[in-house]
Motif scaffolding. Structure first.
Motif, short mmCIF file in Angstrom:
data_model
loop_
_atom_site.label_atom_id
_atom_site.label_comp_id
_atom_site.label_asym_id
_atom_site.label_seq_id
_atom_site.Cartn_x
_atom_site.Cartn_y
_atom_site.Cartn_z
N GLN A 44 4.49 -7.02 4.11
CA GLN A 44 3.42 -7.65 4.89
C GLN A 44 3.57 -7.46 6.39
O GLN A 44 2.63 -7.70 7.13
CB GLN A 44 3.27 -9.13 4.54
N THR A 45 4.72 -7.01 6.86
CA THR A 45 4.89 -6.79 8.30
C THR A 45 4.15 -5.54 8.76
O THR A 45 3.94 -5.36 9.95
CB THR A 45 6.38 -6.62 8.68
N GLY A 46 3.79 -4.67 7.83
CA GLY A 46 3.07 -3.45 8.15
C GLY A 46 3.98 -2.28 8.51
O GLY A 46 3.56 -1.13 8.47
N GLU A 73 2.68 -13.26 12.68
CA GLU A 73 1.51 -12.60 12.12
C GLU A 73 0.85 -11.66 13.13
O GLU A 73 0.39 -10.59 12.77
CB GLU A 73 0.51 -13.64 11.62
N TYR A 76 2.62 -8.49 12.94
CA TYR A 76 2.25 -7.79 11.71
C TYR A 76 0.93 -7.06 11.92
O TYR A 76 0.77 -5.91 11.53
CB TYR A 76 2.08 -8.76 10.54
N ILE A 77 -0.03 -7.76 12.56
CA ILE A 77 -1.35 -7.18 12.80
C ILE A 77 -1.24 -5.93 13.66
O ILE A 77 -1.89 -4.92 13.40
CB ILE A 77 -2.30 -8.24 13.42
N PHE A 80 -0.16 -3.11 11.49
CA PHE A 80 -1.24 -2.64 10.63
C PHE A 80 -2.30 -1.87 11.43
O PHE A 80 -2.92 -0.95 10.90
CB PHE A 80 -1.88 -3.78 9.84
N ILE A 98 -6.86 -5.94 7.33
CA ILE A 98 -5.66 -6.25 8.10
C ILE A 98 -5.31 -7.74 8.03
O ILE A 98 -4.14 -8.10 7.90
CB ILE A 98 -5.82 -5.78 9.57
N GLN A 99 -6.31 -8.60 8.09
CA GLN A 99 -6.05 -10.04 8.05
C GLN A 99 -5.38 -10.45 6.73
O GLN A 99 -4.39 -11.18 6.74
CB GLN A 99 -7.36 -10.82 8.24
N SER A 102 -1.76 -8.91 6.52
CA SER A 102 -0.80 -9.56 7.41
C SER A 102 -0.49 -10.99 6.98
O SER A 102 0.53 -11.54 7.37
CB SER A 102 -1.29 -9.53 8.86
#
Length: 160
Positions: A44-46, A73, A76-77, A80, A98-99, A102
């Motif tokens: 989830q961190t991208g 978050e 993370y965004i 992404f 992306i939302q 993340s």
């Protein structure tokens, strides 16, 4: 009458990726990126998605911009968004949310991993030729996640 649930544009080789189990995906990620990934939530961190795309299309992700120690978050965004830029640079039409990614929505993460796995299969990517550690400049991946810490509560002893 049989209904084909997969879009017609999939090739036979790529089809298997859409039925890959979580453990198969985690093994593939760990092997490809020379990391020890134990859960889907760690993606989830991208950062992992960025490097998997870089393995398929070297040089299209600015790996020095990837935050391997992302905790928030918003971080993370940012990762992404780098991933999304990489897709655009390669003219890959793959919509991503992306939302939801993340926030660690399991279904979104699994589907994107399956898509990337299929993309690697379709391109015939050999992960043995990809130096993942060098590409991330020796940065270690750290996942902070949603950890709970348990405290031991002491109760007074009763006499009698």
């Amino acid at each position: 009458m049989k209904h084909n649930l997969l879009p017609k544009r999939f090739t036979k080789k790529k089809d298997k990726a859409y039925f890959a189990s979580k453990s198969e995906l985690l093994t593939w990620v760990s092997t490809t990126l020379n990391l020890e990934i134990k859960s889907i939530e760690e993606t989830q961190t991208g950062a992992i998605f960025c490097q998997l795309l870089d393995a398929a299309h070297p040089g299209t992700i600015r790996m020095n911009k990837v935050n391997w120690k992302a905790k928030l978050e918003t971080e993370y965004i940012s990762n992404f968004k780098l991933f999304q830029e990489g897709l655009i640079k390669n003219n890959i039409e793959k919509p991503i949310n992306i939302q939801r990614l993340s926030k660690g929505k399991n279904q979104e993460l699994i589907e994107l991993l399956q898509w990337l796995y299929g993309h690697h299969i379709e391109l015939g990517i050999d992960s043995n030729n990809y130096d993942a550690i060098k590409k991330r400049n020796g940065n270690n991946f750290i996942y902070y996640g949603q950890k709970m810490t348990l405290r031991r509560v002491r109760t007074p002893l009763r006499n009698g």
